[in-house]
Design an enzyme around this catalytic site. Structure first.
Site, PDB file in Angstrom:
ATOM      1  N   LYS A 112       0.826  -1.221   0.000  1.00  0.00           N
ATOM      2  CA  LYS A 112       0.000   0.000   0.000  1.00  0.00           C
ATOM      3  C   LYS A 112       0.850   1.257   0.000  1.00  0.00           C
ATOM      4  O   LYS A 112       0.421   2.303  -0.495  1.00  0.00           O
ATOM      5  CB  LYS A 112      -0.966  -0.019   1.186  1.00  0.00           C
ATOM      6  CG  LYS A 112      -2.054  -1.062   1.009  1.00  0.00           C
ATOM      7  CD  LYS A 112      -3.296  -0.723   1.799  1.00  0.00           C
ATOM      8  CE  LYS A 112      -4.419  -1.692   1.458  1.00  0.00           C
ATOM      9  NZ  LYS A 112      -5.521  -1.628   2.398  1.00  0.00           N
ATOM     10  N   LYS A 192      -4.220 -11.021  -6.336  1.00  0.00           N
ATOM     11  CA  LYS A 192      -5.495 -11.359  -5.698  1.00  0.00           C
ATOM     12  C   LYS A 192      -6.604 -10.432  -6.209  1.00  0.00           C
ATOM     13  O   LYS A 192      -6.337  -9.289  -6.583  1.00  0.00           O
ATOM     14  CB  LYS A 192      -5.378 -11.317  -4.170  1.00  0.00           C
ATOM     15  CG  LYS A 192      -5.306  -9.955  -3.565  1.00  0.00           C
ATOM     16  CD  LYS A 192      -5.415 -10.012  -2.047  1.00  0.00           C
ATOM     17  CE  LYS A 192      -5.370  -8.577  -1.535  1.00  0.00           C
ATOM     18  NZ  LYS A 192      -5.492  -8.392  -0.138  1.00  0.00           N
ATOM     19  N   LYS A 195     -10.729  -4.804  -4.523  1.00  0.00           N
ATOM     20  CA  LYS A 195     -11.703  -3.759  -4.847  1.00  0.00           C
ATOM     21  C   LYS A 195     -11.096  -2.734  -5.787  1.00  0.00           C
ATOM     22  O   LYS A 195     -11.781  -2.095  -6.564  1.00  0.00           O
ATOM     23  CB  LYS A 195     -12.139  -3.058  -3.562  1.00  0.00           C
ATOM     24  CG  LYS A 195     -13.012  -3.926  -2.681  1.00  0.00           C
ATOM     25  CD  LYS A 195     -13.137  -3.335  -1.297  1.00  0.00           C
ATOM     26  CE  LYS A 195     -13.931  -4.245  -0.384  1.00  0.00           C
ATOM     27  NZ  LYS A 195     -13.675  -4.000   1.029  1.00  0.00           N
TER      28      LYS A 195
HETATM   29  P1  AMP Z   1     -10.877  -6.122   2.799  1.00  0.00           P
HETATM   30  O1  AMP Z   1     -11.783  -5.878   1.638  1.00  0.00           O
HETATM   31  O2  AMP Z   1      -9.420  -6.009   2.421  1.00  0.00           O
HETATM   32  O3  AMP Z   1     -11.231  -5.368   4.023  1.00  0.00           O
HETATM   33  O4  AMP Z   1     -11.059  -7.673   3.186  1.00  0.00           O
HETATM   34  C1  AMP Z   1     -12.162  -8.155   3.915  1.00  0.00           C
HETATM   35  C2  AMP Z   1     -12.068  -9.663   4.036  1.00  0.00           C
HETATM   36  O5  AMP Z   1     -12.094 -10.277   2.752  1.00  0.00           O
HETATM   37  C3  AMP Z   1     -10.769 -10.152   4.720  1.00  0.00           C
HETATM   38  O6  AMP Z   1     -11.066 -11.261   5.531  1.00  0.00           O
HETATM   39  C4  AMP Z   1      -9.914 -10.570   3.560  1.00  0.00           C
HETATM   40  O7  AMP Z   1      -8.976 -11.583   3.913  1.00  0.00           O
HETATM   41  C5  AMP Z   1     -10.948 -11.120   2.588  1.00  0.00           C
HETATM   42  N1  AMP Z   1     -10.493 -10.994   1.193  1.00  0.00           N
HETATM   43  C6  AMP Z   1     -10.207  -9.849   0.527  1.00  0.00           C
HETATM   44  N2  AMP Z   1      -9.812 -10.108  -0.735  1.00  0.00           N
HETATM   45  C7  AMP Z   1      -9.837 -11.469  -0.857  1.00  0.00           C
HETATM   46  C8  AMP Z   1      -9.540 -12.381  -1.930  1.00  0.00           C
HETATM   47  N3  AMP Z   1      -9.164 -11.940  -3.124  1.00  0.00           N
HETATM   48  N4  AMP Z   1      -9.689 -13.701  -1.698  1.00  0.00           N
HETATM   49  C9  AMP Z   1     -10.106 -14.161  -0.491  1.00  0.00           C
HETATM   50  N5  AMP Z   1     -10.398 -13.366   0.556  1.00  0.00           N
HETATM   51  C10 AMP Z   1     -10.274 -12.039   0.380  1.00  0.00           C
END
Ligand code: AMP
Ligand code: TRP
Length: 324
Positions: A112, A192, A195
């Site tokens: 980041k 990965k 968003k």
């Molecule tokens: P975030 O959107 O980064 O706040 O992530 C929220 C949750 O979604 C966390 O538990 C992350 O580990 C999971 N997560 C985010 N992106 C992925 C992905 N590409 N694959 C699996 N889990 C994800």
């Protein structure tokens, strides 16, 4: 009773990785007899400097996504992090139990920092995350694989605190589903799904139409062979599609492989796309039926429960460390 805590940042639109890697498991866990806290971590989102309107909009839509995915409110408290000041309070206390070098080694910080610079909010992000978890003395944290490092750091912080002040925090463990713990971009299967991906066609958003979902799967990157086999190293694109299909259909990888022996890539992509659409569209329809007013009402009611748990921990903690 097991206490479960997890969080999601209200940055942009919820995507298939969030659903399969996290929210889907939260919904399953919430059908059991746990004490669950699911938190919209808007203070964490500040580290990526979102615009005011976007943050407000995403906070409500992310809250709706949790409600729409079927999280059982009888066992779960869903709330907004910034509405409970104890998160930031505990973060300050725990910062004395974390080394700067540890923070600098975090992969998410390094990634980041490329986009947002090396400001100290990004650096200390994992201390706030540890505070989220420890504030409710959580035992289990269901997250995707990208959060492994942060969870290890949380345990280290808790352990050091306990060494100084005696056994206070449980050491939380990370729990993940068996498949799709790391959903990859459909366009760049080495990265990965996220968003904020540069190539929007690589991410399936919760509000994508069926046509859009099918189109994205049609243009997903595979390889030049024609064999549907799980092999992350040599066939990352196909393996990602196998994981997605397996997770949605609640079946092991080898069963999916067997289902698609001798099937052409084009047909395989279409079938995976169809199953994703069948999974996502009802969730989005549920979400669309929830009003902002309803969210605010649930958020308020749930906040009172979260506050009770947080205040108990902080009051015990103050006693323990000598804050009058
Ligand atoms: P975030 O959107 O980064 O706040 O992530 C929220 C949750 O979604 C966390 O538990 C992350 O580990 C999971 N997560 C985010 N992106 C992925 C992905 N590409 N694959 C699996 N889990 C994800
Ligand atoms: N860092 C997590 C992410 O990017 C979000 C998060 C913040 C979180 N606090 C948490 C996850 C506490 C689990 C527990 O996905």
């Amino acid at each position: 009773m097991t206490t479960v805590f997890s969080g999601i940042q209200p940055t942009g639109t919820v995507h298939l990785g969030n659903l399969l890697g996290a929210i889907n498991n939260w919904s399953k866990i919430s059908q059991e007899n746990n004490n669950n806290f699911f938190c919209i971590v808007d203070l964490h989102s500040i580290t990526t400097l979102p615009k005011k309107n976007e943050l407000q909009k995403s906070t409500l839509s992310t809250f709706k996504a949790l409600l729409g995915s079927g999280i059982n409110l009888n066992s779960s408290t869903i709330y907004i992090q910034s509405q409970l000041k104890e998160h930031a309070y505990l973060s300050w206390i725990l910062s004395s139990f974390c080394q700067v070098g540890e923070l600098q080694r975090m992969t998410q910080f390094k990634e980041k920092a490329v986009s947002f610079g090396t400001h100290s909010g990004l650096l200390t992000y994992p201390i706030l995350m540890a505070s989220d978890i420890l504030l409710h003395k959580a035992n289990e944290v269901p997250v995707g694989d990208d959060q492994t490092q942060h969870l290890e750091l949380t345990r280290n912080i808790a352990e050091r605190f306990n060494q100084t002040y005696g056994d206070f925090f449980p050491l939380p463990i990370k729990t993940t589903g068996s498949t799709a713990t790391r959903v990859m971009s459909l366009r760049h299967p080495g990265n990965k799904m996220s968003k904020s991906s540069e190539d929007l066609n690589g991410t399936i958003y919760i509000d994508d139409s069926k046509d859009m979902i099918l189109k994205k799967f049609k243009s997903s990157v595979t390889d030049s062979e024609n064999e549907i086999k799980y092999d992350i190293r040599n066939k990352p694109g196909v393996s990602n599609l196998i994981e997605i299909f397996s997770a949605i259909n609640n079946q092991p990888i080898d069963k999916t492989e067997k289902m698609f022996v001798n099937v052409r890539y084009g047909e395989f992509k279409e079938t995976v796309g169809e199953s994703v659409a069948t999974y996502i569209i009802p969730i989005f329809e549920k979400i669309s039926s929830i009003s902002d007013q309803e969210v605010k009402k649930i958020a308020n009611e749930n906040l009172a429960l979260a506050k009770k748990s947080a205040e108990t921990t902080i009051s015990e903690l103050k006693n323990l460390i000598g804050l009058i």
